[in-house]
Every structure is written in C-alpha cells, then in structure tokens.
Design a protein around this motif. Structure first.
Motif, PDB file in Angstrom:
ATOM      1  N   GLU A 245       0.872  -1.168   0.000  1.00  0.00           N
ATOM      2  CA  GLU A 245       0.000   0.000   0.000  1.00  0.00           C
ATOM      3  C   GLU A 245       0.910   1.220   0.000  1.00  0.00           C
ATOM      4  O   GLU A 245       1.774   1.338   0.872  1.00  0.00           O
ATOM      5  CB  GLU A 245      -0.880  -0.026   1.262  1.00  0.00           C
ATOM      6  CG  GLU A 245      -2.136   0.781   1.175  1.00  0.00           C
ATOM      7  CD  GLU A 245      -3.132   0.201   0.160  1.00  0.00           C
ATOM      8  OE1 GLU A 245      -3.366   0.896  -0.841  1.00  0.00           O
ATOM      9  OE2 GLU A 245      -3.668  -0.900   0.385  1.00  0.00           O
ATOM     10  N   LYS A 265     -10.877  -4.872   3.660  1.00  0.00           N
ATOM     11  CA  LYS A 265     -10.830  -3.996   2.494  1.00  0.00           C
ATOM     12  C   LYS A 265     -11.411  -2.629   2.873  1.00  0.00           C
ATOM     13  O   LYS A 265     -12.423  -2.557   3.563  1.00  0.00           O
ATOM     14  CB  LYS A 265     -11.638  -4.617   1.349  1.00  0.00           C
ATOM     15  CG  LYS A 265     -11.540  -3.821   0.073  1.00  0.00           C
ATOM     16  CD  LYS A 265     -12.305  -4.435  -1.063  1.00  0.00           C
ATOM     17  CE  LYS A 265     -12.227  -3.498  -2.257  1.00  0.00           C
ATOM     18  NZ  LYS A 265     -12.900  -3.973  -3.432  1.00  0.00           N
ATOM     19  N   ASN A 266     -10.726  -1.583   2.451  1.00  0.00           N
ATOM     20  CA  ASN A 266     -11.162  -0.198   2.689  1.00  0.00           C
ATOM     21  C   ASN A 266     -10.970   0.286   4.134  1.00  0.00           C
ATOM     22  O   ASN A 266     -11.370   1.403   4.474  1.00  0.00           O
ATOM     23  CB  ASN A 266     -12.620  -0.008   2.262  1.00  0.00           C
ATOM     24  CG  ASN A 266     -12.852   1.410   1.767  1.00  0.00           C
ATOM     25  OD1 ASN A 266     -11.948   2.032   1.199  1.00  0.00           O
ATOM     26  ND2 ASN A 266     -14.035   1.938   2.003  1.00  0.00           N
ATOM     27  N   GLN A 267     -10.376  -0.545   4.986  1.00  0.00           N
ATOM     28  CA  GLN A 267     -10.153  -0.130   6.378  1.00  0.00           C
ATOM     29  C   GLN A 267      -9.140   1.027   6.426  1.00  0.00           C
ATOM     30  O   GLN A 267      -8.171   1.058   5.670  1.00  0.00           O
ATOM     31  CB  GLN A 267      -9.627  -1.323   7.189  1.00  0.00           C
ATOM     32  CG  GLN A 267      -9.471  -1.004   8.667  1.00  0.00           C
ATOM     33  CD  GLN A 267      -9.099  -2.243   9.475  1.00  0.00           C
ATOM     34  OE1 GLN A 267      -9.462  -3.370   9.114  1.00  0.00           O
ATOM     35  NE2 GLN A 267      -8.367  -2.048  10.556  1.00  0.00           N
ATOM     36  N   LEU A 268      -9.377   1.975   7.347  1.00  0.00           N
ATOM     37  CA  LEU A 268      -8.456   3.101   7.518  1.00  0.00           C
ATOM     38  C   LEU A 268      -7.177   2.611   8.214  1.00  0.00           C
ATOM     39  O   LEU A 268      -7.232   2.073   9.318  1.00  0.00           O
ATOM     40  CB  LEU A 268      -9.128   4.192   8.362  1.00  0.00           C
ATOM     41  CG  LEU A 268      -8.338   5.474   8.594  1.00  0.00           C
ATOM     42  CD1 LEU A 268      -8.035   6.187   7.277  1.00  0.00           C
ATOM     43  CD2 LEU A 268      -9.094   6.400   9.547  1.00  0.00           C
ATOM     44  N   ARG A 271      -2.987   8.040   8.452  1.00  0.00           N
ATOM     45  CA  ARG A 271      -3.246   9.356   7.877  1.00  0.00           C
ATOM     46  C   ARG A 271      -1.914  10.010   7.541  1.00  0.00           C
ATOM     47  O   ARG A 271      -0.934   9.829   8.258  1.00  0.00           O
ATOM     48  CB  ARG A 271      -4.010  10.247   8.865  1.00  0.00           C
ATOM     49  CG  ARG A 271      -5.427   9.814   9.123  1.00  0.00           C
ATOM     50  CD  ARG A 271      -6.223  10.889   9.866  1.00  0.00           C
ATOM     51  NE  ARG A 271      -7.573  10.422  10.126  1.00  0.00           N
ATOM     52  CZ  ARG A 271      -7.948   9.817  11.248  1.00  0.00           C
ATOM     53  NH1 ARG A 271      -7.067   9.631  12.225  1.00  0.00           N
ATOM     54  NH2 ARG A 271      -9.194   9.417  11.409  1.00  0.00           N
ATOM     55  N   GLU A 282      -6.217  10.201   3.935  1.00  0.00           N
ATOM     56  CA  GLU A 282      -6.400   8.862   4.519  1.00  0.00           C
ATOM     57  C   GLU A 282      -5.699   7.808   3.683  1.00  0.00           C
ATOM     58  O   GLU A 282      -5.671   7.894   2.454  1.00  0.00           O
ATOM     59  CB  GLU A 282      -7.895   8.541   4.596  1.00  0.00           C
ATOM     60  CG  GLU A 282      -8.629   9.415   5.595  1.00  0.00           C
ATOM     61  CD  GLU A 282     -10.080   9.005   5.742  1.00  0.00           C
ATOM     62  OE1 GLU A 282     -10.615   8.348   4.819  1.00  0.00           O
ATOM     63  OE2 GLU A 282     -10.662   9.331   6.786  1.00  0.00           O
ATOM     64  N   ARG A 284      -6.181   3.940   3.018  1.00  0.00           N
ATOM     65  CA  ARG A 284      -7.108   2.826   3.235  1.00  0.00           C
ATOM     66  C   ARG A 284      -6.618   1.584   2.508  1.00  0.00           C
ATOM     67  O   ARG A 284      -5.919   1.682   1.505  1.00  0.00           O
ATOM     68  CB  ARG A 284      -8.516   3.201   2.753  1.00  0.00           C
ATOM     69  CG  ARG A 284      -9.173   4.242   3.653  1.00  0.00           C
ATOM     70  CD  ARG A 284     -10.600   4.539   3.255  1.00  0.00           C
ATOM     71  NE  ARG A 284     -11.178   5.510   4.186  1.00  0.00           N
ATOM     72  CZ  ARG A 284     -11.799   5.174   5.319  1.00  0.00           C
ATOM     73  NH1 ARG A 284     -11.945   3.894   5.646  1.00  0.00           N
ATOM     74  NH2 ARG A 284     -12.271   6.112   6.127  1.00  0.00           N
ATOM     75  N   THR A 286      -6.488  -1.275   0.029  1.00  0.00           N
ATOM     76  CA  THR A 286      -7.072  -1.597  -1.273  1.00  0.00           C
ATOM     77  C   THR A 286      -7.739  -2.961  -1.238  1.00  0.00           C
ATOM     78  O   THR A 286      -8.767  -3.189  -1.847  1.00  0.00           O
ATOM     79  CB  THR A 286      -5.970  -1.613  -2.352  1.00  0.00           C
ATOM     80  OG1 THR A 286      -5.155  -0.457  -2.175  1.00  0.00           O
ATOM     81  CG2 THR A 286      -6.540  -1.629  -3.751  1.00  0.00           C
TER      82      THR A 286
END
Ligand SMILES: [Zn+2]
Length: 336
Positions: A245, A265-268, A271, A282, A284, A286
């Motif tokens: 990522e 998936k899509n979890q934060l 930052r 953010e 996140r 993928t």
C-alpha cells in the motif's frame, strides 16, 4: 581447493573456517568466517546464513545463541553457519557490496565475475553445495520492519514446505523466485532453502531473535538432526500473494493499525498530514489481508511503500490472533 571438509574435523565442537574473499583496495583482507560442527552420529548437513545484506543484524545474534544451545549435544549430522556472508557490506553498515550490487541477486555467482559474483561463488561452493538443506536469515530493509515470517517455495518443493511449517512462525509467504537469490540457486541444485524475514536492518529485535532461534531448532528436529518435536502454532497462515500500500500524498505519517493484524478492504490504516494544507490524507486498504511489513519512518513521500499486506488462504481474524499470541509468548518479560 576445498576449505570446508567436515569429515576431517573433530566432532562435538565448533570449528572456525576462514574463507578468503577479495580484499579492500587499501590492502586489508576480507574473510568470510564459516563455523562448522559435526557429530559422531550420521545425519544431513544444514547451512544457516545471515547478513547476506550487510546491515541485517538479527541473524548474527540468532546464530550466536544457536551456537551456544545445549540441544546441540544431541546433534545428528553437520551444521555450517555463516554469521556474516556480506563481509564487505557489513564493514560499512551497508546492505550492498562496495560495487553497489545486491549480493542476493547474483547467485550462483562466478569466480571470474564481479566482486559480488565472486563472494556468491565462495558461499555457493564452500557452504551451499556441501549441504542438504539451508536457512537464510534476513530482516526488512532499512527503516522497514517485517513481522517474523518464512518465505519458501511451497508449490514445487515439498521438503521446503515441511521446513517452512516446522519453523513455527504463524506467517508463511509462498513464492517461487527467479531473481538470482541464494534460495533460487540452491533450489536449482536440489538443496531446499527457506528464508526467515524478521525485524529491521541495523537494529536487533528480541522477538525476531527468539523466534529465529526457536525456528532453527524446530527445523532441525523436523529434519531428524535434533531430538524432540517442533513447537508449532495451531494455526499457520500461508499467503500466495502480497502487495504494498503506497502513500498517495507526501507528509507526516500517522499509523492507526498494529503490525501482524488482519485488515478489511477499505479499512483506515493511517493518515498523512501535509504541512502546507494541514489536511489529512487517509490511507485505506485496497484489499483485505494481514500487515506483514511496514515503514518505520514518520515522514513519507508520495509513492513510498507504507504497508506490506499479504493475502492468506482461507483468511480470517483467527490468524491475526495467532500472531498476537505468538508475540506475547516470545516477548521480553517486563517486571516479574
Ligand atoms: Zn535481506
């Protein structure tokens, strides 16, 4: 001329065998030290290498503790350990050789090739080709951390698969390499090698060291070189793929997740604060997976690799729990 002849060495003790390498321009010698121990009882030969990348230090300490292990009194066969393979890089605290080559990309090497190729050739001929199995100890590159993990070719090499499972860390990455690595060159010669990746370059990490020493002992029990049964976690996760990522912005990096954890998936994950806008970008996920490696730097450039995320077969949160339990079990004791 062969310098390592285990059969000529007295059993039951370590022998330091110096392997000469091309020296430095100033005239100083460079020597790769191999330590060899054999037993009276017959058995296979295992090699263990560390500091292939000259700034990766955990393996050296793993080997030091292994060499002092009392379990070796029951050794069957021969062990050849090389605490520092990349002697030239080690002297400079560098991952690479002075010719800027990555030693782990030039195997099997050549006596007439580059400096890196000549060093690879010495290790190949003196150590690898005299062994039946191998374990190569690594850490993540500088400013990155790897959660203790085994990398091996599980698809076509059953022996390596058995060794990978027996090592006993919760995470295994399945990968077939065609990259000039020691693992590939040894495998091409019918010598299964597993790679242990744990911790960070230029630093010692106690959990990675303990897990590494225990892993070597486990593999040797599995291969019939030591008495006893390997201690292996109930659930081991095998990953077939992984991805990085990357940062979508430059700035100061705040991590919001723990290494070794399962992420959706899509979890934060983090930052990134840009100083010119004071706005947070953010980061996140993928795809879902387990965080097996991450950057240690809190300042990142757009495009930097932030999290190494592995995708596991039949993935679920139990695997991450297993990683956490493993860390608690091997972590340094505080207070009591
Ligand atoms: Zn390495």
């Amino acid at each position: 001329m062969s310098l390592i002849e285990p059969s000529s060495l007295a059993p039951g003790q370590w022998h330091n065998i110096p392997l000469p390498l091309p020296g430095a321009p100033g005239g100083s010698e460079a020597i790769m030290h191999a330590f060899v121990r054999r037993s009276r009882k017959p058995g296979p030969t295992l090699f263990i290498t560390a500091a292939m990348h000259g700034d990766e230090l955990n393996g050296l300490e793993i080997i030091r503790r292994f060499m002092r292990s009392r379990k070796l009194s029951s050794l069957m066969g021969t062990v050849i350990v090389v605490p520092v393979v990349n002697v030239h890089g080690f002297g400079m605290g560098s991952r690479y050789l002075p010719d800027r080559r990555d030693l782990n990309r030039v195997f099997p090497g050549s006596a007439k090739g580059s400096l890196a190729a000549r060093v690879a050739e010495v290790l190949m001929q003196e150590v690898v080709m005299k062994s039946d199995y191998g374990i190569d100890l690594h850490t993540a590159a500088i400013h990155r951390f790897n959660v203790p993990q085994i990398r091996a070719n599980l698809d076509t090499d059953e022996t390596a698969e058995g060794m990978a499972n027996a090592f006993g860390v919760p995470l295994i990455l399945n990968s077939e390499l065609r990259d000039g690595s020691l693992r590939q060159a040894a495998g091409d010669n019918g010598i299964p090698v597993i790679v242990y990746e744990a911790g960070e370059a230029l630093r010692l990490d106690e959990i990675s060291i303990r897990a590494g020493k225990r892993g070597i002992t486990n593999v040797m029990m599995h291969l019939g070189m030591l008495r006893g049964m390997p201690k292996v976690p109930a659930d081991q996760a095998v990953a077939d793929s992984s991805y990085w990522e990357r940062a979508q912005d430059s700035g100061v990096f705040h991590v919001l997740v723990k290494p070794g954890t399962y992420i959706k998936k899509n979890q934060l994950l983090a930052r990134i604060i840009g100083p010119s806008t004071m706005q947070a970008t953010e980061v996140r996920a993928t795809r879902a997976g387990i965080i097996v490696g991450f950057t240690q730097l809190a300042m990142v450039y757009e495009g930097d690799a932030l999290f190494h995320i592995a995708r596991y077969r039949g993935m679920h949160e139990d695997v991450a729990n297993q990683v956490e339990q493993f860390h608690e079990e091997l972590g340094p004791e505080y207070g009591t």
